[in-house]
Design an enzyme around this catalytic site. Structure first.
Site, short mmCIF file in Angstrom:
data_model
loop_
_atom_site.label_atom_id
_atom_site.label_comp_id
_atom_site.label_asym_id
_atom_site.label_seq_id
_atom_site.Cartn_x
_atom_site.Cartn_y
_atom_site.Cartn_z
N LYS A 1 -37.40 49.12 84.87
CA LYS A 1 -35.96 49.17 85.15
C LYS A 1 -35.71 49.69 86.57
O LYS A 1 -34.83 49.19 87.28
CB LYS A 1 -35.26 50.04 84.12
CG LYS A 1 -35.28 49.39 82.72
CD LYS A 1 -34.87 50.38 81.65
CE LYS A 1 -34.82 49.72 80.28
NZ LYS A 1 -34.70 50.71 79.19
N GLY B 1 -34.81 54.43 64.21
CA GLY B 1 -34.78 53.10 64.83
C GLY B 1 -34.61 53.15 66.34
O GLY B 1 -34.28 52.16 66.97
N VAL C 1 -31.16 46.49 82.17
CA VAL C 1 -31.19 47.92 82.56
C VAL C 1 -29.97 48.62 81.96
O VAL C 1 -28.85 48.17 82.13
CB VAL C 1 -31.16 48.11 84.09
CG1 VAL C 1 -31.30 49.59 84.45
CG2 VAL C 1 -32.24 47.29 84.78
N GLY D 1 -29.82 49.28 71.99
CA GLY D 1 -29.12 49.02 70.72
C GLY D 1 -28.55 47.62 70.78
O GLY D 1 -28.11 47.16 71.84
N LYS E 1 -36.28 42.97 80.70
CA LYS E 1 -36.61 43.72 81.93
C LYS E 1 -38.02 43.40 82.41
O LYS E 1 -38.29 43.36 83.61
CB LYS E 1 -36.45 45.23 81.72
CG LYS E 1 -37.46 45.85 80.75
CD LYS E 1 -36.82 46.80 79.79
CE LYS E 1 -37.26 46.44 78.41
NZ LYS E 1 -36.51 46.99 77.34
N ASP F 1 -41.53 51.32 80.73
CA ASP F 1 -40.19 50.75 80.54
C ASP F 1 -39.23 51.23 81.64
O ASP F 1 -38.53 50.43 82.27
CB ASP F 1 -39.68 51.15 79.14
CG ASP F 1 -38.26 50.70 78.88
OD1 ASP F 1 -38.06 49.58 78.40
OD2 ASP F 1 -37.32 51.49 79.16
N1 LIG Z 1 -33.17 45.97 71.20
C1 LIG Z 1 -32.58 46.57 72.22
O1 LIG Z 1 -31.90 47.57 72.05
C2 LIG Z 1 -32.73 46.00 73.62
C3 LIG Z 1 -32.06 46.63 74.68
C4 LIG Z 1 -32.14 46.08 75.96
C5 LIG Z 1 -32.89 44.96 76.17
N2 LIG Z 1 -33.56 44.39 75.13
C6 LIG Z 1 -34.36 43.20 75.39
O2 LIG Z 1 -33.81 42.11 74.65
C7 LIG Z 1 -34.85 41.21 74.30
C8 LIG Z 1 -34.84 41.00 72.79
O3 LIG Z 1 -35.02 42.24 72.15
P1 LIG Z 1 -34.80 42.41 70.56
O4 LIG Z 1 -34.72 43.87 70.33
O5 LIG Z 1 -33.68 41.55 70.10
O6 LIG Z 1 -36.20 41.86 70.03
P2 LIG Z 1 -36.52 41.36 68.55
O7 LIG Z 1 -35.61 41.97 67.56
O8 LIG Z 1 -37.98 41.47 68.39
O9 LIG Z 1 -36.14 39.81 68.63
C9 LIG Z 1 -36.88 38.86 69.33
C10 LIG Z 1 -36.66 37.51 68.68
O10 LIG Z 1 -37.36 36.54 69.44
C11 LIG Z 1 -38.24 35.80 68.57
N3 LIG Z 1 -39.48 35.51 69.26
C12 LIG Z 1 -40.26 36.38 69.95
N4 LIG Z 1 -41.34 35.74 70.45
C13 LIG Z 1 -41.24 34.45 70.03
C14 LIG Z 1 -42.04 33.31 70.21
N5 LIG Z 1 -43.17 33.36 70.91
N6 LIG Z 1 -41.62 32.15 69.64
C15 LIG Z 1 -40.51 32.10 68.94
N7 LIG Z 1 -39.69 33.14 68.72
C16 LIG Z 1 -40.05 34.30 69.27
C17 LIG Z 1 -38.49 36.69 67.38
O11 LIG Z 1 -38.78 35.88 66.30
P3 LIG Z 1 -39.50 36.42 64.96
O12 LIG Z 1 -38.44 37.19 64.25
O13 LIG Z 1 -39.91 35.17 64.27
O14 LIG Z 1 -40.64 37.27 65.44
C18 LIG Z 1 -37.18 37.44 67.24
O15 LIG Z 1 -36.25 36.73 66.48
C19 LIG Z 1 -36.16 41.84 74.84
O16 LIG Z 1 -36.44 41.31 76.12
C20 LIG Z 1 -35.80 43.31 74.96
O17 LIG Z 1 -36.57 44.00 75.95
C21 LIG Z 1 -33.49 44.87 73.86
#
Ligand SMILES: NC(=O)c1ccc[n+]([C@@H]2O[C@H](COP(=O)([O-])OP(=O)(O)OC[C@H]3O[C@@H](n4cnc5c(N)ncnc54)[C@H](OP(=O)(O)O)[C@@H]3O)[C@@H](O)[C@H]2O)c1
Length: 427
Positions: free
Chosen positions: A203, A185, A130, A300, A103, A199
């Site tokens: 959105k 979590g 979103v 999630g 987002k 946030d």
């Molecule tokens: N989690 C949710 O519920 C959710 C919901 C809606 C949208 N989103 C969006 O989805 C996206 C991912 O979220 P997530 O929760 O999956 O995040 P996350 O668990 O932190 O995963 C991000 C991944 O990207 C890698 N990464 C980040 N920066 C990097 C870099 N500079 N170089 C190489 N690898 C990199 C991280 O690697 P490392 O493990 O090595 O750090 C990790 O594996 C975000 O934009 C978030 O806003 C998430």
């Protein structure tokens, strides 16, 4: 059956869940989506160790994935703006479609990315950015395509909704409710962007771009966080027939678009007031049709993966009309729409104080719709000579409410800051 070749950057919570779902449900996706989604390349900083399925082709350099000629679509799931933008631009310039859950990226750089995508004749899917697994982007750009949107009001941040629900349902204090969200979590170790409203505001700016054809312009969104909400306000709100929710709001009135995200009193007669715990909901009101409400998990890994995969299927089946900024006709104005207001004042227990307050409202031509003043009770030492007074006003713009509050705070009978929240009771 057609095949879409996918490169994924980032195998964290969402990236891992996308791989899991693709692995678990290939027949469902093929029979319902009419496409075979094949992951041909994965970029994971920690390399193969980060990816359980050892059959996959995994590289540690994410730029290699973005520049690959083997893929049809880049799925960006790393978050943040710098590297994510570079990866997305590289893929688009290379003629590849993009799907992202980011987002922050879309809210701040959407226009330049969509312009580039249009030039290169490729698609950008951002359903997951979103409301997670709840298909609100699809509703806005497809289901409601025949309608003029008048306003939207949404609970778009699960963490803050969980905290407010715990505070109002169980009398939990803010710090304990936040700790509980982190233990479950539901909140990040650093929850600043959830708590301060950033946030939800990001959105809201994405929804506004779709609903009102304004640029993706997060900087023009006014917002505030739930740290402004005091347990006393939750009690008074309940007494008056409202719940306090963090509401992302956008409206188009007289060709003026305003977009905001603030803690807001929501009438208990509205569905939004019933949305508890970490759930999300969005009410979209259209001219001629009225409201449609979308409810579901707003974050999630699995719900977010569901939205990412839905975008991939849509891209395989032709995608959507361009979001290019050239078609944008309006701008978000800093002026905000008018709302009824909740005000809480600590008033010195002196004859004539309420009459004086009423005259200040009358001078600004603002009606008082309800007023609560309970009998004096035990208050903290510095407030012992005061009584709390809660007022529900008629509809007031941001400019006029600021003036009213300045005038109230200049009264010698009011010695603390006046607390103020918007009220959402529109249907
Ligand atoms: N989690 C949710 O519920 C959710 C919901 C809606 C949208 N989103 C969006 O989805 C996206 C991912 O979220 P997530 O929760 O999956 O995040 P996350 O668990 O932190 O995963 C991000 C991944 O990207 C890698 N990464 C980040 N920066 C990097 C870099 N500079 N170089 C190489 N690898 C990199 C991280 O690697 P490392 O493990 O090595 O750090 C990790 O594996 C975000 O934009 C978030 O806003 C998430």
């Amino acid at each position: 059956m057609k095949t879409l070749k996918i490169g994924i950057c980032g195998v964290g919570n969402v990236g891992g869940a996308v791989l899991d779902t693709l692995n678990k449900n290939p027949e469902i996706i093929q029979s319902q989506g009419g496409v075979h989604l094949e992951v041909v390349l994965v970029g994971a900083r920690k390399g193969k160790a980060a990816v359980e399925n050892k059959q996959l082709n995994v590289v540690e350099d994410l730029k290699e994935v973005a520049a690959s000629n083997e893929i049809d679509v880049l799925v960006e799931l790393i978050g943040g703006c710098d590297l994510a933008k570079e990866l997305v631009e590289t893929a688009i310039k290379n003629g590849k479609h993009v799907v992202t859950a980011n987002k922050a990226l879309i809210a701040s750089h959407g226009d330049e990315l969509f312009k580039l995508a249009k030039e290169k004749n490729v698609q950008i899917g951002f359903e997951a950015s979103v409301a997670g697994g709840t298909p609100v982007i699809k509703a806005l750009r497809e289901g409601l395509v025949a309608n003029k949107v008048q306003w939207f009001a949404g609970i778009l941040n699960g963490t803050t909704n969980f905290i407010l629900s715990e505070m109002s349902d169980k009398n939990t204090n803010f710090d304990d409710a936040l700790k509980q969200a982190q233990d479950l979590g539901l909140a990040e170790a650093d929850p600043t962007m959830d708590i301060d409203g950033t946030d939800a505001a990001q959105k809201a700016s994405i929804l506004a771009a779709l609903a009102f054809k304004v640029p993706f312009d997060f900087k023009s969104v006014s917002y505030g966080g739930i740290d402004q909400v005091d347990p006393e306000d939750l009690k008074y709100a309940a007494e008056l027939g409202y719940a306090i929710k963090h509401i992302a709001y956008g409206s188009l009135v007289d060709e003026e678009v305003s977009v905001s995200a603030y803690p807001t009193l929501v009438s208990k007669e509205l569905l939004l007031s019933q949305v508890g715990q970490q759930m999300n909901a969005l009410d979209i009101c259209c001219e001629d049709m009225g409201s449609t409400v979308y409810y579901g998990p707003g974050a999630g890994p699995k719900p977010t993966a569901s939205a990412v995969i839905a975008d991939l299927v849509d891209i395989a089946n032709g995608g959507w009309p361009s979001q290019d900024s050239a078609k944008k006709v309006n701008k978000i104005t800093k002026k905000t729409a008018s709302f009824p207001r909740y005000l809480r004042l600590n008033v010195k227990n002196e004859p004539g104080a309420i009459a004086k307050i009423s005259s200040i409202f009358a001078n600004e031509d603002i009606s008082i719709e309800a007023l609560i003043q309970h009998e004096a009770r035990k208050l903290p030492e510095d407030l012992q000579d005061t009584v709390p007074v809660v007022i529900i006003s008629g509809s007031v713009s941001e400019e006029i409410i600021s003036k009213l509050i300045t005038n109230l705070e200049s009264m010698k009978e009011i010695d603390t800051k006046v607390r103020q929240f918007r009220i959402h009771n529109a249907v």
